[in-house]
Design an enzyme around this catalytic site. Structure first.
Site, PDB file in Angstrom:
ATOM      1  N   ASN A   8       0.867  -1.171   0.000  1.00 39.34           N
ATOM      2  CA  ASN A   8       0.000   0.000   0.000  1.00 39.34           C
ATOM      3  C   ASN A   8       0.911   1.231   0.000  1.00 39.34           C
ATOM      4  OD1 ASN A   8      -1.921   1.946   0.413  1.00 39.34           O
ATOM      5  ND2 ASN A   8      -2.817   0.999   2.237  1.00 39.34           N
ATOM      6  N   ARG A  89      -2.391  -2.075  -3.548  1.00 37.80           N
ATOM      7  CA  ARG A  89      -3.658  -1.385  -3.344  1.00 37.80           C
ATOM      8  C   ARG A  89      -3.602  -0.097  -4.164  1.00 37.80           C
ATOM      9  NH1 ARG A  89      -6.187   1.012   2.236  1.00 37.80           N
ATOM     10  NH2 ARG A  89      -8.051   1.817   1.223  1.00 37.80           N
ATOM     11  N   HIS A 178     -13.004   2.196  -0.352  1.00 37.99           N
ATOM     12  CA  HIS A 178     -12.910   1.111   0.635  1.00 37.99           C
ATOM     13  C   HIS A 178     -13.470  -0.191   0.059  1.00 37.99           C
ATOM     14  CE1 HIS A 178     -13.358   4.390   3.964  1.00 37.99           C
ATOM     15  NE2 HIS A 178     -12.086   4.051   3.877  1.00 37.99           N
ATOM     16  N   ARG A 239     -13.022  14.610   7.828  1.00 36.00           N
ATOM     17  CA  ARG A 239     -13.841  14.952   6.648  1.00 36.00           C
ATOM     18  C   ARG A 239     -15.299  15.208   7.032  1.00 36.00           C
ATOM     19  NH1 ARG A 239     -11.951   9.877   3.087  1.00 36.00           N
ATOM     20  NH2 ARG A 239     -10.139   9.705   4.436  1.00 36.00           N
ATOM     21  N   GLU A 385      -7.473  -6.041   4.396  1.00 42.10           N
ATOM     22  CA  GLU A 385      -7.295  -5.741   2.976  1.00 42.10           C
ATOM     23  C   GLU A 385      -6.065  -6.429   2.400  1.00 42.10           C
ATOM     24  OE1 GLU A 385      -8.911  -1.331   2.523  1.00 42.10           O
ATOM     25  OE2 GLU A 385      -8.158  -1.757   4.510  1.00 42.10           O
TER      26      GLU A 385
END
Ligand code: ADP
Length: 402
Positions: A8, A89, A178, A239, A385
């Protein structure tokens, strides 16, 4: 038996895990942080021991070299030939790939061509890919996109009601993110329930620093809360989530800012942090509520809880019911408070009932937290993941006879 690397790459970091497949065990994991600085950090966790070094790392190419050299010097692999595949990723592929893909020149072009949709991530992901391709020539490299799982959404769910030409010219539509996590936990939920995913309606609730939900009907996403960018949907650590878009022009006028500057504030100074004024971290907010009865910390949490429930209710109706709600990621896995508060709000209308003791005990582990009477099963499934990335590498390598 294969050793597969899951990578990642962020703008200044490179996270990795080396997994043994098909055993699905992690051999070693680590991260290179502050790439580009004299005092970059390299942390590695191997055989239960964590080591951290501070050293200069000029770029991602050097970060990859440091990682691979360390695997050899520590005897984790005897030679780099033991690494049979690398999965990356990658944030965005536009609407191009509904599944992970083996990386070739065309895939690299696609990732590059949609960089304006993921300006912080796609270029960094590409640098990571190129650095590994150079260091491990001939090894299969796979891209696993955050957006792919959501590509099954129907047009009515992915289109915005804006001039259609924006979609045609610039690809303005909802993509969702996601996806790797939603895919992993929805499939694990089906396994946990002992039913084929094709027979289930699952609502996955990913609550980390970034937060999103997905409605997974018969194994396919029919709606998700993030949009063109990961700013839409739930309020998150920093956010805002969805707001009236007119706020952007209004605040730009009031504060003499450009639209992009306001959007930066919506990305980095809003959510938990913006409301509470304390922190973007759920643990800090919970502590402030517990110790000081901090009103704004509580408000930040409750705004998020309300929105989670809004989405669950909407997905419940859209799918014609739900068999399971699945909580995952930092908050979803380790905040029984959030799970209880959300489920309490769902009790009257949807008949969701949780076992409070089981909820508290299910901390960072897989489990069912609903009572036998609950109309919808409520599960906690830790996301993974990296494991899904490694599984995709193995699956796609097989298609090439590797
Ligand atoms: P990322 O999206 O960066 O992968 P994570 O999935 O690790 O993030 O989730 C980070 C969030 O999880 C933070 O808000 C953090 O406070 C929260 N979290 C982690 N542990 C706990 C805990 N024990 N209780 C409440 N929240 C937690």
């Amino acid at each position: 038996m294969k050793k597969v690397m899951a990578v990642n790459a962020g703008s200044s970091s490179l996270k990795f895990q080396l997994l043994l497949m098909p055993e699905e065990t992690v051999i070693v994991e680590g991260i290179v942080e502050r790439i580009g600085f004299e005092d970059a950090g390299f942390t590695i966790k191997y055989q239960g021991q964590k080591e951290k070094k501070v050293l200069p790392v000029a770029d991602h190419g050097e970060a990859v070299k440091i990682v691979l050299d360390t695997l050899i010097s520590k005897g984790i692999v005897k030679s780099l030939e033991e690494i049979s595949g690398v999965g990356h990723r990658v944030l965005h592929c536009g609407d191009r790939y509904a599944d992970s893909v083996i990386i070739d020149d065309e895939v690299i072009d696609v990732i590059d061509s949609v960089s304006d949709l993921g300006p912080l991530h796609n270029p960094a992901n590409l640098i990571g890919i190129k650095a590994f391709m150079k260091a491990l020539p001939g090894v299969i490299e796979v891209a696993v996109f955050d957006t792919s799982f959501h590509l099954t959404m129907p047009e009515e769910a992915y289109m915005y009601a804006v001039p259609y030409s924006w979609y045609e010219k610039y690809g303005v539509r909802r993509y969702g993110f996601h996806g790797t996590s939603h895919r992993y936990v929805s499939h694990e939920a089906a396994r946990f329930l002992g039913k084929p995913i094709e027979d289930l309606r699952i609502i996955t609730v990913h609550l980390g620093n970034g937060c999103s939900l997905a409605a997974v009907k018969n194994g396919k996403v029919v709606d998700t809360s993030m949009g063109l960018t990961p700013l839409e949907g739930l309020p998150m650590g920093t956010r805002s989530g969805s707001i009236d878009p007119a706020i952007i022009g209004f605040i730009a006028d009031k504060e003499g800012l450009t639209a992009q500057e306001v959007i930066n504030k919506l990305n980095y100074e809003s959510g938990y942090l913006g409301i509470s004024g304390i922190s973007s971290d759920a643990r800090d907010l919970r502590k402030a509520v517990e110790e000081e009865n901090h009103h704004l910390a509580n408000l930040a949490i409750q705004i998020q809880n309300k929105r989670i429930v809004d989405y669950i209710a909407s997905y419940y109706v859209y799918m014609g019911g739900a068999d399971a709600i699945v909580f995952t990621a930092g908050i979803g896995e380790r905040s029984p408070e959030t799970r209880e508060e959300v489920c309490e709000r769902l009790k009257e209308a949807l008949g969701v009932e949780i076992d409070k003791q089981k909820n508290i005990e299910t901390w960072g582990i897989e489990g069912e937290i609903s009572t036998p009477n609950s109309k919808i099963k409520v599960l906690v499934i830790p996301t993974n993941e990296e494991l899904l990335i490694a599984r995709d590498v193995v699956r796609l390598a097989k298609t090439q006879g590797k």
